[in-house]
Design a protein around this motif. Structure first.
Motif, PDB file in Angstrom:
ATOM      1  N   VAL A 174       0.856  -1.186   0.000  1.00  0.00           N
ATOM      2  CA  VAL A 174       0.000   0.000   0.000  1.00  0.00           C
ATOM      3  C   VAL A 174       0.890   1.233   0.000  1.00  0.00           C
ATOM      4  O   VAL A 174       2.057   1.183   0.424  1.00  0.00           O
ATOM      5  CB  VAL A 174      -0.939   0.052   1.237  1.00  0.00           C
ATOM      6  CG1 VAL A 174      -1.920  -1.091   1.219  1.00  0.00           C
ATOM      7  CG2 VAL A 174      -0.131   0.074   2.527  1.00  0.00           C
ATOM      8  N   GLY A 175       0.343   2.324  -0.486  1.00  0.00           N
ATOM      9  CA  GLY A 175       1.040   3.598  -0.387  1.00  0.00           C
ATOM     10  C   GLY A 175       0.712   4.259   0.939  1.00  0.00           C
ATOM     11  O   GLY A 175      -0.406   4.117   1.456  1.00  0.00           O
ATOM     12  N   VAL A 176       1.669   4.974   1.499  1.00  0.00           N
ATOM     13  CA  VAL A 176       1.468   5.662   2.774  1.00  0.00           C
ATOM     14  C   VAL A 176       1.911   7.117   2.608  1.00  0.00           C
ATOM     15  O   VAL A 176       2.995   7.397   2.064  1.00  0.00           O
ATOM     16  CB  VAL A 176       2.266   4.986   3.907  1.00  0.00           C
ATOM     17  CG1 VAL A 176       2.074   5.747   5.219  1.00  0.00           C
ATOM     18  CG2 VAL A 176       1.841   3.535   4.068  1.00  0.00           C
ATOM     19  N   PRO A 235       7.817   5.960   8.513  1.00  0.00           N
ATOM     20  CA  PRO A 235       6.512   6.574   8.808  1.00  0.00           C
ATOM     21  C   PRO A 235       6.629   7.938   9.473  1.00  0.00           C
ATOM     22  O   PRO A 235       5.806   8.832   9.223  1.00  0.00           O
ATOM     23  CB  PRO A 235       5.859   5.549   9.747  1.00  0.00           C
ATOM     24  CG  PRO A 235       6.525   4.255   9.425  1.00  0.00           C
ATOM     25  CD  PRO A 235       7.943   4.623   9.112  1.00  0.00           C
ATOM     26  N   THR A 246       5.946   3.301  -0.182  1.00  0.00           N
ATOM     27  CA  THR A 246       5.149   2.110  -0.476  1.00  0.00           C
ATOM     28  C   THR A 246       5.694   0.988   0.397  1.00  0.00           C
ATOM     29  O   THR A 246       6.873   0.654   0.313  1.00  0.00           O
ATOM     30  CB  THR A 246       5.258   1.723  -1.962  1.00  0.00           C
ATOM     31  OG1 THR A 246       4.845   2.846  -2.764  1.00  0.00           O
ATOM     32  CG2 THR A 246       4.361   0.536  -2.275  1.00  0.00           C
ATOM     33  N   ALA A 249       1.326  -3.826   3.876  1.00  0.00           N
ATOM     34  CA  ALA A 249       0.123  -3.283   4.512  1.00  0.00           C
ATOM     35  C   ALA A 249       0.028  -3.594   6.001  1.00  0.00           C
ATOM     36  O   ALA A 249      -0.505  -2.791   6.766  1.00  0.00           O
ATOM     37  CB  ALA A 249      -1.111  -3.833   3.799  1.00  0.00           C
ATOM     38  N   ALA A 252       1.978  -0.940   7.607  1.00  0.00           N
ATOM     39  CA  ALA A 252       1.296   0.349   7.447  1.00  0.00           C
ATOM     40  C   ALA A 252       0.140   0.481   8.425  1.00  0.00           C
ATOM     41  O   ALA A 252      -0.101   1.567   8.976  1.00  0.00           O
ATOM     42  CB  ALA A 252       0.797   0.498   6.016  1.00  0.00           C
ATOM     43  N   THR A 256      -0.352   3.756  10.785  1.00  0.00           N
ATOM     44  CA  THR A 256      -1.483   4.662  10.541  1.00  0.00           C
ATOM     45  C   THR A 256      -2.359   4.783  11.781  1.00  0.00           C
ATOM     46  O   THR A 256      -3.101   5.755  11.919  1.00  0.00           O
ATOM     47  CB  THR A 256      -2.329   4.178   9.352  1.00  0.00           C
ATOM     48  OG1 THR A 256      -2.726   2.810   9.560  1.00  0.00           O
ATOM     49  CG2 THR A 256      -1.561   4.285   8.048  1.00  0.00           C
ATOM     50  N   THR A 263      -3.451   5.911   3.896  1.00  0.00           N
ATOM     51  CA  THR A 263      -2.962   4.989   2.864  1.00  0.00           C
ATOM     52  C   THR A 263      -3.669   5.281   1.543  1.00  0.00           C
ATOM     53  O   THR A 263      -4.766   5.849   1.511  1.00  0.00           O
ATOM     54  CB  THR A 263      -3.199   3.522   3.260  1.00  0.00           C
ATOM     55  OG1 THR A 263      -4.603   3.292   3.424  1.00  0.00           O
ATOM     56  CG2 THR A 263      -2.471   3.176   4.555  1.00  0.00           C
ATOM     57  N   GLU A 265      -3.934   3.507  -2.684  1.00  0.00           N
ATOM     58  CA  GLU A 265      -3.661   2.322  -3.492  1.00  0.00           C
ATOM     59  C   GLU A 265      -2.633   2.637  -4.573  1.00  0.00           C
ATOM     60  O   GLU A 265      -2.823   3.585  -5.347  1.00  0.00           O
ATOM     61  CB  GLU A 265      -4.946   1.807  -4.152  1.00  0.00           C
ATOM     62  CG  GLU A 265      -5.998   1.333  -3.173  1.00  0.00           C
ATOM     63  CD  GLU A 265      -7.220   0.798  -3.900  1.00  0.00           C
ATOM     64  OE1 GLU A 265      -7.050   0.248  -5.016  1.00  0.00           O
ATOM     65  OE2 GLU A 265      -8.336   0.934  -3.356  1.00  0.00           O
ATOM     66  N   GLY A 311      -3.788  -2.827   5.076  1.00  0.00           N
ATOM     67  CA  GLY A 311      -4.020  -1.505   5.647  1.00  0.00           C
ATOM     68  C   GLY A 311      -5.483  -1.171   5.785  1.00  0.00           C
ATOM     69  O   GLY A 311      -5.848  -0.251   6.493  1.00  0.00           O
TER      70      GLY A 311
END
Length: 330
Positions: A174-176, A235, A246, A249, A252, A256, A263, A265, A311
């Motif tokens: 996942v993107g963060v 993070p 990236t 998940a 992440a 988060t 997050t 996609e 995520g």
């Protein structure tokens, strides 16, 4: 002397004779008939070239050679008993064994909190020794007995026949980004994703990774503003900047819940395949009750990860218990 031609039962009979100094009592000691013990004594006399037991009046006494053999015969029989004894029982509630788990830092981060809960509840006296894997390879550590079980990414490794493996759980990318990032939201197209300012995690310090390889197939190059060797700091950097990253998940989801992060996609065109974490062990420990219990505990600890959706899942926030240094760059 050719040991292949020696009956091991003669060693047991010799020890009984030396301990009891009586054919009758020696026979009773090991559960055979008196004639059978007399026959064994005759064979021992012939093999050793010594009478061993001689009658003095109404009693039997040992010869000097037999006296010298008393402690040695006892030690050999005790060693044989230990060698051929069944596997010791294993009760996790009372065991004080030390078991050794080889795991990547990513696996430690996502799996150890749940595993520790199982250990505390079911095996409070057991010691779990965590060892890093990668150098030397986990397979070598398993074959050499340095670890009892290993967990990590091994799908591309060829394994010897005496090493077993089973998939334990999967994770996805996942993107963060910080929660109020102006561009990193929802689903991104390839061009927007590549133009973002990325933080790359490269454990070995080399440029490029899984994401860069996927972008290259599309003829694109992303902007990498920062390269770091592990995930732990990422993070915090992303939460206070316009950088994105990236990552897997399950990691992440933890951050988060702790930091002002969100997050997004990665573009589906990148086709970032799920990552499988595998459990491996050597055939030598397959039937060992302690190692079997540890493998079962790992399966149970991983169960919430197999049921979660990276995520997107709700996860109770936990404090990190180990730095992250997964065996791949993203």
């Amino acid at each position: 002397m050719n040991l292949a031609g020696i009956d091991v039962n003669l060693v047991v009979a010799l020890d009984a004779l030396l301990q009891e100094r009586s054919v009758t009592e020696a026979a009773r000691r090991i559960g055979i008939s008196q004639p059978a013990m007399s026959h064994a004594l005759a064979r021992l006399r012939d093999t050793l070239g010594d009478p061993l037991l001689v009658r003095v009046g109404r009693a039997m006494t040992l010869t000097p050679r037999a006296e010298a053999l008393v402690p040695r015969a006892r030690a050999v029989v005790e060693e044989l008993e230990g060698l051929l004894a069944p596997l010791p029982s294993f009760d996790p509630k009372t065991s004080r064994r030390t078991l050794k788990l080889g795991a990547t830092d990513y696996v430690q981060f996502v799996l150890l909190p749940a595993l520790e809960e199982i250990l505390s509840a079911e095996a409070p006296n057991l010691t779990l020794h965590i060892l890093p894997i990668g150098v030397p390879p986990a397979v070598d550590s398993l074959c050499e007995g340095e670890i009892d079980v290993a967990v990590g990414r091994f799908e591309h490794e060829s394994l010897p026949l005496d090493v077993r493996r089973v998939p334990l759980f999967q994770d996805t990318f996942v993107g963060v980004a910080r929660a109020d990032h102006p561009k990193a939201r929802g689903k991104l197209d390839l061009a927007t994703y590549a133009e973002l300012s990325h933080v790359l995690v490269s454990p070995r310090g080399k440029p490029g990774g899984i994401v860069d390889g996927a972008l290259a197939k599309k003829g694109l190059v992303r902007r990498v503003a920062l390269t770091v060797p592990h995930f732990l700091v990422v993070p915090h950097i992303v939460a206070t900047s316009n950088h994105v990253t990236t990552m897997l998940a399950h990691v992440a989801a933890t951050f988060t819940a702790l930091l002002p992060l969100g997050t997004f996609e990665p573009p589906p065109e990148l086709d970032l395949a799920p990552v499988t974490m595998t459990m491996m062990w050597h055939e030598r420990t397959h039937e060992d009750p302690g190692a079997r219990w540890l493998r079962d505990a790992l399966v149970r600890a991983a169960r919430p990860l197999t049921q979660a959706r990276g995520g997107a899942r709700e996860k109770k926030a936990r404090s990190p218990k180990a730095p992250l240094a997964p065996e791949h760059a993203s």
